[in-house]
Design a protein around this motif. Structure first.
Motif, mmCIF file in Angstrom:
data_model
loop_
_atom_site.group_PDB
_atom_site.id
_atom_site.type_symbol
_atom_site.label_atom_id
_atom_site.label_comp_id
_atom_site.label_asym_id
_atom_site.label_seq_id
_atom_site.Cartn_x
_atom_site.Cartn_y
_atom_site.Cartn_z
ATOM 1 N N ASN A 24 22.627 66.867 47.921
ATOM 2 C CA ASN A 24 23.782 67.758 48.055
ATOM 3 C C ASN A 24 23.753 68.598 49.323
ATOM 4 O OD1 ASN A 24 25.202 67.049 45.711
ATOM 5 N ND2 ASN A 24 23.867 68.317 44.452
ATOM 6 N N ASP A 25 22.633 68.576 50.061
ATOM 7 C CA ASP A 25 22.564 69.395 51.280
ATOM 8 C C ASP A 25 22.256 68.561 52.525
ATOM 9 O OD1 ASP A 25 19.873 68.870 50.868
ATOM 10 O OD2 ASP A 25 19.231 70.908 51.331
ATOM 11 N N GLY A 26 22.658 67.299 52.508
ATOM 12 C CA GLY A 26 22.397 66.412 53.636
ATOM 13 C C GLY A 26 23.060 66.843 54.935
ATOM 14 N N LEU A 27 24.207 67.512 54.835
ATOM 15 C CA LEU A 27 24.902 67.993 56.027
ATOM 16 C C LEU A 27 24.720 69.498 56.191
ATOM 17 C CD1 LEU A 27 28.176 65.888 55.843
ATOM 18 C CD2 LEU A 27 26.083 65.420 57.129
ATOM 19 N N ALA A 28 23.701 70.025 55.534
ATOM 20 C CA ALA A 28 23.363 71.449 55.655
ATOM 21 C C ALA A 28 21.863 71.544 55.924
ATOM 22 C CB ALA A 28 23.784 72.208 54.397
ATOM 23 N N GLY A 29 21.110 72.085 54.988
ATOM 24 C CA GLY A 29 19.689 72.325 55.194
ATOM 25 C C GLY A 29 18.873 71.099 55.528
ATOM 26 N N ILE A 73 11.285 55.876 43.441
ATOM 27 C CA ILE A 73 12.451 56.570 42.903
ATOM 28 C C ILE A 73 12.139 58.058 42.783
ATOM 29 C CG2 ILE A 73 13.987 56.763 40.909
ATOM 30 C CD1 ILE A 73 13.342 53.809 40.311
ATOM 31 N N THR A 74 13.035 58.890 43.331
ATOM 32 C CA THR A 74 12.889 60.337 43.195
ATOM 33 C C THR A 74 14.052 60.885 42.368
ATOM 34 O OG1 THR A 74 14.051 60.915 45.250
ATOM 35 C CG2 THR A 74 11.687 60.450 45.412
ATOM 36 N N GLY A 75 14.032 62.188 42.111
ATOM 37 C CA GLY A 75 14.859 62.795 41.086
ATOM 38 C C GLY A 75 16.316 63.077 41.354
ATOM 39 N N SER A 76 17.025 62.212 42.011
ATOM 40 C CA SER A 76 18.481 62.317 42.040
ATOM 41 C C SER A 76 18.975 61.597 40.792
ATOM 42 C CB SER A 76 19.041 61.674 43.307
ATOM 43 O OG SER A 76 20.446 61.676 43.269
ATOM 44 N N PHE A 77 18.935 62.307 39.679
ATOM 45 C CA PHE A 77 19.096 61.669 38.369
ATOM 46 C C PHE A 77 20.426 60.956 38.191
ATOM 47 C CE2 PHE A 77 15.996 65.106 37.749
ATOM 48 C CZ PHE A 77 14.918 64.329 37.345
ATOM 49 N N CYS A 78 21.487 61.456 38.802
ATOM 50 C CA CYS A 78 22.791 60.808 38.667
ATOM 51 C C CYS A 78 22.853 59.468 39.389
ATOM 52 C CB CYS A 78 23.897 61.733 39.165
ATOM 53 S SG CYS A 78 23.766 62.168 40.905
ATOM 54 N N ASN A 109 16.238 67.417 58.917
ATOM 55 C CA ASN A 109 15.227 66.448 58.481
ATOM 56 C C ASN A 109 15.709 65.014 58.646
ATOM 57 O OD1 ASN A 109 13.236 68.354 57.698
ATOM 58 N ND2 ASN A 109 14.409 68.781 55.854
ATOM 59 N N ILE A 110 16.976 64.774 58.347
ATOM 60 C CA ILE A 110 17.530 63.429 58.527
ATOM 61 C C ILE A 110 17.473 63.037 59.999
ATOM 62 C CG2 ILE A 110 19.651 62.054 58.410
ATOM 63 C CD1 ILE A 110 20.293 63.664 55.813
ATOM 64 N N GLY A 111 17.906 63.942 60.864
ATOM 65 C CA GLY A 111 17.872 63.661 62.303
ATOM 66 C C GLY A 111 16.477 63.362 62.800
ATOM 67 N N GLU A 112 15.513 64.152 62.379
ATOM 68 C CA GLU A 112 14.138 63.934 62.833
ATOM 69 C C GLU A 112 13.552 62.651 62.253
ATOM 70 O OE1 GLU A 112 11.876 67.515 62.156
ATOM 71 O OE2 GLU A 112 13.034 68.629 63.649
ATOM 72 N N ALA A 136 14.577 55.022 46.899
ATOM 73 C CA ALA A 136 15.984 54.969 46.498
ATOM 74 C C ALA A 136 16.145 55.365 45.034
ATOM 75 C CB ALA A 136 16.521 53.549 46.718
ATOM 76 N N PRO A 137 16.732 56.483 44.749
ATOM 77 C CA PRO A 137 17.263 57.459 45.679
ATOM 78 C C PRO A 137 16.167 58.354 46.251
ATOM 79 C CG PRO A 137 17.609 58.225 43.446
ATOM 80 C CD PRO A 137 17.011 56.842 43.343
ATOM 81 N N CYS A 138 16.473 58.917 47.405
ATOM 82 C CA CYS A 138 15.580 59.868 48.063
ATOM 83 C C CYS A 138 16.271 61.225 48.090
ATOM 84 C CB CYS A 138 15.248 59.407 49.475
ATOM 85 S SG CYS A 138 14.102 60.505 50.331
ATOM 86 N N THR A 139 15.706 62.189 47.393
ATOM 87 C CA THR A 139 16.290 63.533 47.326
ATOM 88 C C THR A 139 16.078 64.294 48.631
ATOM 89 O OG1 THR A 139 14.248 64.488 46.477
ATOM 90 C CG2 THR A 139 15.866 63.695 44.840
ATOM 91 N N GLY A 140 16.795 65.379 48.775
ATOM 92 C CA GLY A 140 16.595 66.269 49.917
ATOM 93 C C GLY A 140 15.199 66.860 49.923
#
Length: 194
Positions: A129-134, A10-15, A138-141, A89-93
């Protein structure tokens, strides 16, 4: 997924922590041995969602195992080969970027590195919050790397947060079953079609 040794990191996507706990309970209820691993941020940060000490206690109670929250606690994941699958789960950016670039400076990343050396699956339930930005790169790779799989994800609020994505935790167990068979659950990008 039954009778497996599951690392649940678990990583820090606290919500998103409440969703993680519900899924952790579901995995545990299927006679799986669940070994909880949490990042430094989750281990040490009190938020409006959880007090850090209370959260660690709740996780330990659900899993029936001690919570791994140190680097030295996570390192044996590799040499012992204990896990069949590691779920983040969750995995932060932040964790996505570091995992993609082979950085292992948290217990979760150390466990992932140690687990991947054994050629076993890592399943990522992204929440950033930046999955479709910065973090899009990383997601693609990561999607193209061996033994890395994703829980299908979608935009969580395309109007107010157009770059934000979140995995569908309802599909996590199905995604884990697929990953254990070396398959990516499809479609990776969810969308409602009317």
């Amino acid at each position: 997924m039954k009778g497996k040794n599951v690392g649940f990191a678990i990583t820090g996507s606290f919500c998103t922590l409440k969703r993680a706990l519900v899924t952790m309970k579901d995995i545990k209820s299927e006679d799986n041995n669940v070994i909880p691993i949490i990042s430094h941020a989750v281990a040490q940060t009190n938020t409006k969602y959880y007090d850090a000490d209370d959260f660690r206690s709740e996780v330990a109670n659900i899993c029936g195992n001690d919570v791994v929250f140190t680097m030295t606690g996570a390192e044996p994941v590799g040499p012992t080969g204990i896990l069949d699958i590691l779920i983040i789960a969750p995995c932060t950016g932040n964790t996505l970027g570091k995992l993609n670039n082979a950085v292992s400076d948290t217990p979760v990343l150390m466990a992932a590195k140690a687990h991947l050396r054994n050629g076993k699956p890592v399943l990522i339930a992204v929440s950033t919050n930046d999955g479709l930005a910065g973090n899009f790169k990383n997601i693609g790779e990561l999607l193209n790397k061996k033994n890395i799989y994703f829980v299908p994800f979608e935009q969580d609020d395309c109007i107010k947060k157009p770059y934000s994505i979140i995995s569908d935790f309802n599909l996590l167990i199905d995604a884990a079953d697929a990953a254990l068979m070396s398959k990516q659950l499809q479609p990776v990008l969810k969308r409602d079609i009317e």
